[in-house]
Write a protein that holds these residues in place. Structure first.
Motif, PDB file in Angstrom:
ATOM      1  N   VAL A 234       0.844  -1.206   0.000  1.00  0.00           N
ATOM      2  CA  VAL A 234       0.000   0.000   0.000  1.00  0.00           C
ATOM      3  C   VAL A 234       0.880   1.258   0.000  1.00  0.00           C
ATOM      4  CG1 VAL A 234      -1.628   1.356   1.392  1.00  0.00           C
ATOM      5  CG2 VAL A 234      -1.989  -1.100   1.075  1.00  0.00           C
ATOM      6  N   SER A 235       0.726   2.091  -1.016  1.00  0.00           N
ATOM      7  CA  SER A 235       1.432   3.371  -1.106  1.00  0.00           C
ATOM      8  C   SER A 235       0.405   4.470  -1.349  1.00  0.00           C
ATOM      9  CB  SER A 235       2.435   3.363  -2.267  1.00  0.00           C
ATOM     10  OG  SER A 235       3.468   2.431  -2.019  1.00  0.00           O
ATOM     11  N   LEU A 236       0.430   5.498  -0.512  1.00  0.00           N
ATOM     12  CA  LEU A 236      -0.529   6.601  -0.651  1.00  0.00           C
ATOM     13  C   LEU A 236       0.139   7.916  -0.254  1.00  0.00           C
ATOM     14  CD1 LEU A 236      -3.637   5.018   1.173  1.00  0.00           C
ATOM     15  CD2 LEU A 236      -3.442   5.390  -1.301  1.00  0.00           C
ATOM     16  N   ASP A 237      -0.258   8.995  -0.908  1.00  0.00           N
ATOM     17  CA  ASP A 237       0.172  10.337  -0.511  1.00  0.00           C
ATOM     18  C   ASP A 237      -1.063  11.080  -0.019  1.00  0.00           C
ATOM     19  OD1 ASP A 237       3.002  10.426  -1.265  1.00  0.00           O
ATOM     20  OD2 ASP A 237       2.215  10.009  -3.276  1.00  0.00           O
ATOM     21  N   ILE A 238      -1.065  11.412   1.245  1.00  0.00           N
ATOM     22  CA  ILE A 238      -2.273  11.993   1.831  1.00  0.00           C
ATOM     23  C   ILE A 238      -1.990  13.423   2.276  1.00  0.00           C
ATOM     24  CG2 ILE A 238      -4.021  11.698   3.632  1.00  0.00           C
ATOM     25  CD1 ILE A 238      -3.554   8.721   3.516  1.00  0.00           C
ATOM     26  N   PRO A 239      -2.589  14.389   1.572  1.00  0.00           N
ATOM     27  CA  PRO A 239      -2.361  15.795   1.918  1.00  0.00           C
ATOM     28  C   PRO A 239      -3.289  16.238   3.051  1.00  0.00           C
ATOM     29  CG  PRO A 239      -3.767  15.665  -0.009  1.00  0.00           C
ATOM     30  CD  PRO A 239      -3.506  14.242   0.433  1.00  0.00           C
ATOM     31  N   THR A 240      -3.174  17.493   3.473  1.00  0.00           N
ATOM     32  CA  THR A 240      -4.123  17.988   4.473  1.00  0.00           C
ATOM     33  C   THR A 240      -5.515  18.064   3.850  1.00  0.00           C
ATOM     34  OG1 THR A 240      -3.567  20.241   3.860  1.00  0.00           O
ATOM     35  CG2 THR A 240      -2.450  19.338   5.788  1.00  0.00           C
ATOM     36  N   GLY A 241      -6.510  18.130   4.721  1.00  0.00           N
ATOM     37  CA  GLY A 241      -7.893  18.108   4.254  1.00  0.00           C
ATOM     38  C   GLY A 241      -8.489  16.735   4.520  1.00  0.00           C
ATOM     39  N   MET A 242      -9.676  16.548   4.015  1.00  0.00           N
ATOM     40  CA  MET A 242     -10.412  15.317   4.300  1.00  0.00           C
ATOM     41  C   MET A 242     -10.088  14.262   3.243  1.00  0.00           C
ATOM     42  SD  MET A 242     -12.740  14.743   6.675  1.00  0.00           S
ATOM     43  CE  MET A 242     -13.579  16.263   6.993  1.00  0.00           C
ATOM     44  N   TYR A 243      -9.580  13.134   3.681  1.00  0.00           N
ATOM     45  CA  TYR A 243      -9.177  12.073   2.751  1.00  0.00           C
ATOM     46  C   TYR A 243     -10.047  10.841   3.006  1.00  0.00           C
ATOM     47  CZ  TYR A 243      -5.997   9.236  -0.080  1.00  0.00           C
ATOM     48  OH  TYR A 243      -5.444   8.436  -1.068  1.00  0.00           O
ATOM     49  N   GLY A 244     -10.704  10.355   1.976  1.00  0.00           N
ATOM     50  CA  GLY A 244     -11.591   9.203   2.128  1.00  0.00           C
ATOM     51  C   GLY A 244     -10.876   7.907   1.781  1.00  0.00           C
ATOM     52  N   LEU A 245     -10.917   6.952   2.700  1.00  0.00           N
ATOM     53  CA  LEU A 245     -10.371   5.627   2.418  1.00  0.00           C
ATOM     54  C   LEU A 245     -11.571   4.692   2.305  1.00  0.00           C
ATOM     55  CD1 LEU A 245      -7.671   4.019   2.261  1.00  0.00           C
ATOM     56  CD2 LEU A 245      -8.144   3.352   4.622  1.00  0.00           C
ATOM     57  N   LEU A 246     -11.908   4.379   1.056  1.00  0.00           N
ATOM     58  CA  LEU A 246     -13.160   3.681   0.793  1.00  0.00           C
ATOM     59  C   LEU A 246     -12.878   2.225   0.443  1.00  0.00           C
ATOM     60  CD1 LEU A 246     -16.232   4.133   0.267  1.00  0.00           C
ATOM     61  CD2 LEU A 246     -15.642   4.784  -2.067  1.00  0.00           C
ATOM     62  N   GLY A 247     -13.594   1.316   1.073  1.00  0.00           N
ATOM     63  CA  GLY A 247     -13.414  -0.092   0.737  1.00  0.00           C
ATOM     64  C   GLY A 247     -14.495  -0.914   1.410  1.00  0.00           C
ATOM     65  N   PRO A 248     -14.832  -2.069   0.827  1.00  0.00           N
ATOM     66  CA  PRO A 248     -15.858  -2.911   1.454  1.00  0.00           C
ATOM     67  C   PRO A 248     -15.335  -3.512   2.757  1.00  0.00           C
ATOM     68  CG  PRO A 248     -14.864  -4.042  -0.426  1.00  0.00           C
ATOM     69  CD  PRO A 248     -14.280  -2.652  -0.389  1.00  0.00           C
ATOM     70  N   ASN A 249     -16.206  -4.161   3.514  1.00  0.00           N
ATOM     71  CA  ASN A 249     -15.761  -4.811   4.743  1.00  0.00           C
ATOM     72  C   ASN A 249     -14.663  -5.812   4.426  1.00  0.00           C
ATOM     73  OD1 ASN A 249     -17.457  -3.465   6.506  1.00  0.00           O
ATOM     74  ND2 ASN A 249     -19.165  -4.852   6.048  1.00  0.00           N
ATOM     75  N   GLY A 250     -13.641  -5.831   5.240  1.00  0.00           N
ATOM     76  CA  GLY A 250     -12.549  -6.783   5.046  1.00  0.00           C
ATOM     77  C   GLY A 250     -11.471  -6.291   4.093  1.00  0.00           C
ATOM     78  N   ALA A 251     -11.600  -5.054   3.601  1.00  0.00           N
ATOM     79  CA  ALA A 251     -10.649  -4.529   2.611  1.00  0.00           C
ATOM     80  C   ALA A 251      -9.252  -4.297   3.201  1.00  0.00           C
ATOM     81  CB  ALA A 251     -11.171  -3.209   2.032  1.00  0.00           C
ATOM     82  N   GLY A 252      -9.198  -4.054   4.509  1.00  0.00           N
ATOM     83  CA  GLY A 252      -7.910  -3.752   5.137  1.00  0.00           C
ATOM     84  C   GLY A 252      -7.857  -2.347   5.730  1.00  0.00           C
ATOM     85  N   LYS A 253      -9.015  -1.666   5.739  1.00  0.00           N
ATOM     86  CA  LYS A 253      -9.042  -0.271   6.213  1.00  0.00           C
ATOM     87  C   LYS A 253      -8.609  -0.165   7.678  1.00  0.00           C
ATOM     88  CE  LYS A 253     -13.449   0.262   5.312  1.00  0.00           C
ATOM     89  NZ  LYS A 253     -13.758  -1.118   4.886  1.00  0.00           N
ATOM     90  N   SER A 254      -9.220  -0.988   8.522  1.00  0.00           N
ATOM     91  CA  SER A 254      -8.892  -0.884   9.955  1.00  0.00           C
ATOM     92  C   SER A 254      -7.446  -1.257  10.213  1.00  0.00           C
ATOM     93  CB  SER A 254      -9.790  -1.794  10.799  1.00  0.00           C
ATOM     94  OG  SER A 254     -11.082  -1.286  10.813  1.00  0.00           O
ATOM     95  N   THR A 255      -6.948  -2.234   9.455  1.00  0.00           N
ATOM     96  CA  THR A 255      -5.547  -2.620   9.612  1.00  0.00           C
ATOM     97  C   THR A 255      -4.659  -1.417   9.312  1.00  0.00           C
ATOM     98  OG1 THR A 255      -6.074  -4.887   8.980  1.00  0.00           O
ATOM     99  CG2 THR A 255      -3.761  -4.225   8.828  1.00  0.00           C
ATOM    100  N   LEU A 256      -4.966  -0.711   8.235  1.00  0.00           N
ATOM    101  CA  LEU A 256      -4.181   0.473   7.877  1.00  0.00           C
ATOM    102  C   LEU A 256      -4.336   1.569   8.933  1.00  0.00           C
ATOM    103  CD1 LEU A 256      -2.378   1.966   5.872  1.00  0.00           C
ATOM    104  CD2 LEU A 256      -4.418   2.606   4.578  1.00  0.00           C
ATOM    105  N   MET A 257      -5.582   1.797   9.373  1.00  0.00           N
ATOM    106  CA  MET A 257      -5.822   2.860  10.368  1.00  0.00           C
ATOM    107  C   MET A 257      -5.112   2.545  11.677  1.00  0.00           C
ATOM    108  SD  MET A 257      -7.784   4.981   8.728  1.00  0.00           S
ATOM    109  CE  MET A 257      -6.700   4.481   7.451  1.00  0.00           C
ATOM    110  N   ARG A 258      -5.198   1.277  12.106  1.00  0.00           N
ATOM    111  CA  ARG A 258      -4.554   0.908  13.381  1.00  0.00           C
ATOM    112  C   ARG A 258      -3.029   1.001  13.269  1.00  0.00           C
ATOM    113  NH1 ARG A 258      -8.487  -3.489  13.787  1.00  0.00           N
ATOM    114  NH2 ARG A 258      -6.811  -4.882  13.108  1.00  0.00           N
ATOM    115  N   THR A 259      -2.512   0.688  12.081  1.00  0.00           N
ATOM    116  CA  THR A 259      -1.056   0.786  11.885  1.00  0.00           C
ATOM    117  C   THR A 259      -0.621   2.252  11.975  1.00  0.00           C
ATOM    118  OG1 THR A 259      -1.188  -1.123  10.432  1.00  0.00           O
ATOM    119  CG2 THR A 259       0.845   0.142  10.347  1.00  0.00           C
TER     120      THR A 259
END
Ligand code: ADP
Length: 297
Positions: A22-47
């Motif tokens: 996973v490679s992402l460039d996230i600037p200031t402002g509101m950034y949406g991380l969109l994915g179905p259940n099980g996509a890996g969102k919480s894993t990324l957020m917790r990391t």
């Protein structure tokens, strides 16, 4: 600040690859991380929130012009990240017998806010999230929307530079969701806010940049507008009978089917007009989401 994520990988002991390069460039402002259940969102957020470790890769909070702080290695400098971070997890525990005010005050202690400022900070935040008049009630007695607003108040303690909210609108009714949107959209423009969600509307309403992830992989990163542009002229719709869905799925690249007044309306992806009664449809973000998830684009 800018958050730069490079080649993050995480495989759980059971073999599930929750993050794959996973490679992402996230600037200031509101950034949406969109994915179905099980996509890996919480894993990324917790990391990113320093609550679990990745197997490999890097993440840096980098200063941009005008920032006074230095760069932070998010995966290694955990204390520095925690000082810069506001986190609203998917579930947060609440003590049933203490008031919202006392609980926020307690979180302020944990955040290291000096005793002399705590009452003032907690009061200001409860007013900001419109819970001042409910400050004496326990958070356990709050509605879902009130709890999430309380969650934002605790996430805003200590003036964070990076705010992570994990699936904040799941389970909220439309009125509560709107109040929550309004609150999020008032958070400063100089802060990075990552909103993880499986609800397309959250991103549509709030985010100027977004990524779509599924099965641990980034399928799209960019603005919602550019994503919509990429589908312009390629989405077609038709009202069909329920019994016909399967045969349409075999014939066309069906990206979604929605019931309108009990009748399915399907959206298909096609470079050219399919004929067969299909009309050109205005692509929306939901089409983008399903087209990416179903591997159509
Ligand atoms: P999301 O937040 O997008 O729903 P998660 O990050 O929670 O996704 O999960 C990604 C994948 O990793 C899922 O397949 C999930 O079952 C799996 N997973 C999450 N946490 C663990 C864990 N602690 N152990 C094993 N597998 C896990």
């Amino acid at each position: 600040m800018q958050l730069t994520i490079r080649n993050l990988n995480k495989t759980y002991p059971n073999g599930v690859k929750a993050l794959q390069d996973v490679s992402l460039d996230i600037p200031t402002g509101m950034y949406g991380l969109l994915g179905p259940n099980g996509a890996g969102k919480s894993t990324l957020m917790r990391t990113l929130a320093t609550l679990q470790d990745a197997d490999s890769g890097s993440a840096w909070l980098q200063p941009t012009e005008g920032d006074t702080n230095g760069a932070i290695d998010v995966l290694k400098e955990k204390d520095a990240v925690r000082r810069a971070l506001g986190y609203l997890p998917q579930e947060f525990g609440v003590y049933p017998h203490i008031s919202a005010f006392e609980m926020l005050d307690h979180f302020a202690v944990l955040k290291g806010i000096p005793a002399s400022q705590r009452k003032e900070v907690a009061s200001a935040l409860l007013q900001r999230v419109n819970l001042w008049e409910h400050r004496k009630k326990s958070v356990a007695s709050y509605s879902g929307g009130m709890r999430q607003r309380f969650g934002i108040a605790q996430a805003l303690l200590g003036d964070p530079k990076l705010i992570i909210v994990d699936e904040p609108t799941a389970g909220l009714d439309p009125g509560e969701r709107n109040r929550f949107y309004n609150l999020l959209s008032e958070i400063g423009e100089n802060v990075i806010v990552i909103l993880s969600t499986h609800i397309v509307e959250d991103v549509k309403e709030l985010c100027s940049n977004m990524a779509i992830i599924n099965l641990g992989q980034v399928l799209y990163a960019g603005s919602p507008d550019a994503a919509l542009q990429s589908l312009a002229g390629k989405v077609w719709e038709k009202a069909i009978q329920k019994s016909e869905i399967e045969s349409y799925q075999q014939q066309y690249r069906v990206i979604s089917s929605k019931l309108v007044a009990g009748k399915p309306i399907i959206h298909v992806l096609s470079e050219t007009a399919p004929g067969d009664g299909f009309k050109a449809a205005n692509a929306d973000l939901e089409d983008v989401f399903f087209a990416k998830i179903h591997g159509g684009e």
